[in-house]
Write a protein that holds these residues in place. Structure first.
Motif, PDB file in Angstrom:
ATOM      1  N   ALA A 186      -7.321  78.196  21.708  1.00 47.12           N
ATOM      2  CA  ALA A 186      -7.769  77.200  22.692  1.00 47.12           C
ATOM      3  C   ALA A 186      -7.448  75.793  22.204  1.00 47.12           C
ATOM      4  CB  ALA A 186      -9.269  77.355  22.949  1.00 47.12           C
ATOM      5  N   GLU A 187      -7.643  75.559  20.914  1.00 48.96           N
ATOM      6  CA  GLU A 187      -7.340  74.235  20.352  1.00 48.96           C
ATOM      7  C   GLU A 187      -5.838  73.959  20.391  1.00 48.96           C
ATOM      8  OE1 GLU A 187     -11.022  73.555  17.217  1.00 48.96           O
ATOM      9  OE2 GLU A 187      -9.332  74.789  16.590  1.00 48.96           O
ATOM     10  N   TYR A 188      -5.051  74.977  20.097  1.00 47.78           N
ATOM     11  CA  TYR A 188      -3.589  74.823  20.169  1.00 47.78           C
ATOM     12  C   TYR A 188      -3.154  74.424  21.579  1.00 47.78           C
ATOM     13  CZ  TYR A 188       1.163  76.426  21.112  1.00 47.78           C
ATOM     14  OH  TYR A 188       2.440  76.511  21.569  1.00 47.78           O
ATOM     15  N   LEU A 189      -3.696  75.120  22.586  1.00 46.70           N
ATOM     16  CA  LEU A 189      -3.315  74.815  23.973  1.00 46.70           C
ATOM     17  C   LEU A 189      -3.692  73.380  24.331  1.00 46.70           C
ATOM     18  CD1 LEU A 189      -4.318  78.065  25.932  1.00 46.70           C
ATOM     19  CD2 LEU A 189      -2.010  77.281  25.346  1.00 46.70           C
ATOM     20  N   THR A 190      -4.916  72.995  23.989  1.00 47.65           N
ATOM     21  CA  THR A 190      -5.374  71.637  24.280  1.00 47.65           C
ATOM     22  C   THR A 190      -4.517  70.609  23.552  1.00 47.65           C
ATOM     23  OG1 THR A 190      -7.632  72.433  24.544  1.00 47.65           O
ATOM     24  CG2 THR A 190      -7.356  70.077  24.160  1.00 47.65           C
ATOM     25  N   ARG A 233      -9.657  68.004  15.296  1.00 43.50           N
ATOM     26  CA  ARG A 233      -9.908  69.270  15.979  1.00 43.50           C
ATOM     27  C   ARG A 233      -9.980  68.968  17.472  1.00 43.50           C
ATOM     28  NH1 ARG A 233     -11.502  73.567  12.379  1.00 43.50           N
ATOM     29  NH2 ARG A 233     -11.332  74.871  14.218  1.00 43.50           N
ATOM     30  N   PRO A 234      -8.989  69.396  18.222  1.00 41.18           N
ATOM     31  CA  PRO A 234      -8.986  69.081  19.645  1.00 41.18           C
ATOM     32  C   PRO A 234     -10.242  69.633  20.324  1.00 41.18           C
ATOM     33  CG  PRO A 234      -6.998  70.269  18.990  1.00 41.18           C
ATOM     34  CD  PRO A 234      -7.902  70.271  17.816  1.00 41.18           C
ATOM     35  N   ARG A 235     -10.764  68.862  21.254  1.00 40.57           N
ATOM     36  CA  ARG A 235     -11.954  69.322  21.988  1.00 40.57           C
ATOM     37  C   ARG A 235     -11.524  70.240  23.122  1.00 40.57           C
ATOM     38  NH1 ARG A 235     -15.377  64.431  22.825  1.00 40.57           N
ATOM     39  NH2 ARG A 235     -15.766  64.678  20.611  1.00 40.57           N
ATOM     40  N   THR A 236     -12.019  71.459  23.127  1.00 44.07           N
ATOM     41  CA  THR A 236     -11.617  72.421  24.154  1.00 44.07           C
ATOM     42  C   THR A 236     -12.683  72.509  25.230  1.00 44.07           C
ATOM     43  OG1 THR A 236     -12.606  74.244  22.927  1.00 44.07           O
ATOM     44  CG2 THR A 236     -10.292  73.766  22.498  1.00 44.07           C
TER      45      THR A 236
END
Ligand SMILES: [Zn+2]
Length: 435
Positions: A79-83, A429-432
């Motif tokens: 999920a973080e990768y996609l965001t 850390r991207p916010r998902t």
């Protein structure tokens, strides 16, 4: 023009060509003879003493445009990768950023012995972005497949785009070929999938599609393809973690191939890599790096993860199986096994020479086992693609041109990161959506 590789330890990956110490003769880019004591007085000689001579590796799926953000996602979830990559960074990519990512990413793969690489391109925000991706591959002296994944984030068929790209990459004897990066049932509908595949078939293209089982990655994707009459031997399923046994049987019956990215699949929670289950059911696995923000870009570590995991799961597979998946089976999955994937007279000379005298593998016993269990990019001494030497004495031949390109890639990274407002020290850390 002839080149003679002399006195190397040959690992051919062709059952008809025995392994052992010998010579390889290359004539006009094609392997013409393999054996002991070949006499070719007019040939340029490359001394392969203390070198393993083997076919180059084949990476069957890599999102090369992401090269500038190498390593940043080592801790990311899927999920973080996609965001991060698709939601936050990709919108800030200009065509010139795509070009640099593809060029440097392709050169890195080449440097570590990946002579054939499928670039799974899903950053086609505009035709200019697509053209830049193609140019990046063209400017690197490797064998590349441009796998055009247009229409990401859109639900409609991509017929016109696909035809436009196909005109830019017609079939021929060049090093660049084309495939379709299919969005598939997880990103569109089966009707759109069928329409895209119909265009691909008309254009003579193989197709590659990400699938998995369960949760957000859908369920029984192979059965969905089968139910729509869309399984074929020109289709490669990427990942496919957790699919049911009867779906693997459907793949085997139709002659589909699979691309396994062991590091990314394990770290992002896709499930256990399918290497052993596919192999046992008659689908020859192939390997891929997938994305360099999360995983290393070389085939040695990829092979080692896949091997160790499978041994841990059920004790199956041998190092020779693993090396076949990383070479000849990868070539088959790219539709290129008539030209590459093994040291076979008549095939193009995509050859790598690995140091057998490096301290990390010395004294050198059991070539295949050592390459898989202990190999690393530092062993890659020489690389030839279609007979052309692109790396020699441990350095890419066009090394002098590399530094300004690397500086440009770093500038690209800095500009995109600034525009996206993210730090580069690994703390992001991207916010998902789930948080
Ligand atoms: Zn992927």
């Amino acid at each position: 023009m002839r080149t003679l590789l002399t006195g190397g330890t040959i690992v051919s990956m062709d059952p008809a060509v025995p392994d052992g110490v010998g010579d390889v003769l290359i004539t006009d880019g094609v392997i013409t003879e393999i054996g002991p004591d070949i006499v070719a007085p007019d040939a340029e000689v490359i001394d392969a003493t203390d070198r393993v001579v083997m076919p180059g590796f084949v990476d069957t799926h890599r999102h090369t445009w992401q090269t500038a953000f190498r390593g940043i996602g080592a801790d990311w979830t899927f999920a973080e990768y996609l965001t991060a990559m698709h939601g936050t960074l990709k919108p800030h990519y200009r065509p010139e950023d795509i070009y640099l990512g593809n060029l440097i990413g392709r050169l890195e793969a080449l440097n570590s012995g990946i002579t054939t690489m499928l670039d799974w391109f899903h950053a086609a925000q505009s035709p200019a972005h697509t053209d830049a991706a193609i140019d990046g591959l063209r400017d690197a002296p490797g064998r590349s497949i441009f796998c055009y994944g247009g229409g990401f984030g859109r639900p409609d068929p991509i017929d016109a785009e696909l035809r436009r790209v196909r005109e830019a990459i017609p079939d021929g004897n060049g090093l660049l070929t084309m495939a379709l990066g299919l969005r598939g049932p997880q990103l569109t509908t089966m009707d759109v999938t069928a329409a895209d595949l119909k265009t691909a078939n008309e254009l003579g293209l193989r197709s590659s599609v990400h699938v998995g089982s369960g949760g957000a990655r859908g369920s029984r994707p192979i059965a969905a393809f089968r139910d729509h009459g869309l399984l074929s031997d020109t289709l490669t399923f990427v990942h496919a973690n957790g699919i049911d046994d009867d779906e693997i049987a459907m793949m085997a019956e139709a002659g589909c191939s699979v691309s396994i990215s062991p590091d990314v699949e394990l770290k992002m929670g896709f499930g256990w890599p399918m290497t052993g289950r596919m192999f046992a059911a008659g689908v020859r696995p192939t390997f891929s790096i997938d994305d360099c923000p999360s995983a290393g870009g070389d085939m040695f570590s990829t092979m080692r993860t896949a091997f160790a995991v499978q041994r841990g799961l059920d004790g199956s597979l041998t190092s020779r199986d693993i090396l076949e998946f990383a070479t000849i089976d990868g070539a088959r999955a790219c539709g290129l096994s008539a030209r590459t994937g093994s040291l076979t007279p008549g095939k193009d000379a995509d050859v790598i020479l690995l140091r057998a005298d490096d301290l990390s593998v010395y004294p050198f016993n059991n070539p295949v086992g050592t390459i898989v269990a202990a190999g690393h990019p530092g062993l890659v001494d020489t690389v030839l693609v279609a007979g052309e030497v692109v790396k020699r004495h441990g350095r890419l031949v066009h090394d002098d041109d590399l530094e300004p390109l690397m500086v440009s890639l770093r500038d690209t990274r800095n500009r995109i990161a600034r525009a996206a407002g993210i730090p580069l020290d690994g703390s992001w850390r991207p916010r998902t959506e789930s948080e």
